[in-house]
Design a protein around this motif. Structure first.
Motif, short mmCIF file in Angstrom:
data_model
loop_
_atom_site.label_atom_id
_atom_site.label_comp_id
_atom_site.label_asym_id
_atom_site.label_seq_id
_atom_site.Cartn_x
_atom_site.Cartn_y
_atom_site.Cartn_z
N UNK A 149 0.81 -1.17 0.02
CA UNK A 149 -0.13 -0.04 0.05
C UNK A 149 0.88 1.30 0.03
N UNK A 150 0.80 2.07 -1.04
CA UNK A 150 1.50 3.15 -1.11
C UNK A 150 3.10 2.72 -1.13
N UNK A 151 3.20 1.84 -1.71
CA UNK A 151 4.60 1.41 -2.06
C UNK A 151 5.35 0.52 -1.07
N UNK A 152 4.62 0.35 0.03
CA UNK A 152 5.28 -0.49 1.00
C UNK A 152 4.67 -1.46 1.37
N UNK A 153 5.48 -2.65 1.80
CA UNK A 153 4.73 -3.84 2.28
C UNK A 153 3.85 -3.64 3.54
N UNK A 154 2.70 -4.03 3.45
CA UNK A 154 1.68 -3.82 4.74
C UNK A 154 1.18 -5.09 5.16
N UNK A 155 0.65 -5.00 6.23
CA UNK A 155 -0.31 -6.13 6.82
C UNK A 155 0.54 -6.97 7.89
#
Length: 197
Positions: A149-155
């Motif tokens: 999300x927005x270029x970064x790993x999330x979750x």
């Protein structure tokens, strides 16, 4: 609380709203009815709480242990003219926290990090009406590197993610039957359960 609800911290609002641009569509797809009394369990700052309050004219409860987050829920609900009752409580104490049974309980982005998940699901079942529904929104069990999300790993970490089948197994052991699994792009699913008769 960290040992009982792991990897469930409140995300930054910028990427959270990027991930969930239409929370009202999510609660509609999960089957919230206009007259339902609802509880948002581990409500955080209320992204889904407010969507629930817009969807139903029944009582809306936001339960969280963090007083600061609940204050944000109250403020944002007030700004939008929505009626939400905030309840500061450990989510495992829902039976004592809620004043009445509810028709719909939502647990979003948290189930993967709860210890003793079956016992927790049993707690939720106890606060539902006979025809109530329990919706679990989870990150799909994909590698974290694939959920950006927005270029970064999330979750949550990859190893904590749960398939719909794994969620079903836990909730079935707690006395639920699966109603449906709803796809919630890009990275989530919603599993909707009903208490066994």
């Amino acid at each position: 609380m960290s040992d009982r609800f792991q990897n469930t911290a409140q995300p930054d609002r910028d990427w959270w709203e990027q991930l969930w641009p239409g929370p009202e569509r999510v609660v509609e797809r999960l089957g919230v009815e206009p007259g339902d009394r609802v509880v948002d369990v581990c409500a955080g700052d209320g992204l889904f709480t407010l969507a629930l309050a817009e969807r139903t004219d029944g009582a809306v409860y936001a339960v969280d242990i963090d007083a600061g987050l609940l204050a944000s829920v109250s403020e944002r609900a007030g700004e939008r003219g929505l009626a939400v009752e905030t309840i500061r409580a450990d989510a495992r104490d829902l039976g004592d926290a809620l004043p009445v049974p509810v028709e719909f309980a939502l647990l979003a982005n948290t189930f993967h990090g709860i210890s003793e998940q079956e016992a927790f699901a049993e707690t939720v079942r106890e606060v539902l009406t006979d025809d109530g529904r329990f919706a679990v929104v989870n990150w799909r069990d994909r590698p974290r590197a694939e959920t950006t999300v927005l270029g970064e790993e999330r979750g949550p970490p990859t190893e904590r993610r749960m398939s719909a089948e794994a969620t079903l197994e836990v909730c079935a052991a707690a006395g639920f039957t699966l109603d449906e699994v709803v796809d919630l792009p890009p990275y989530h699913y919603g599993a909707v359960f009903r208490p066994e008769p």
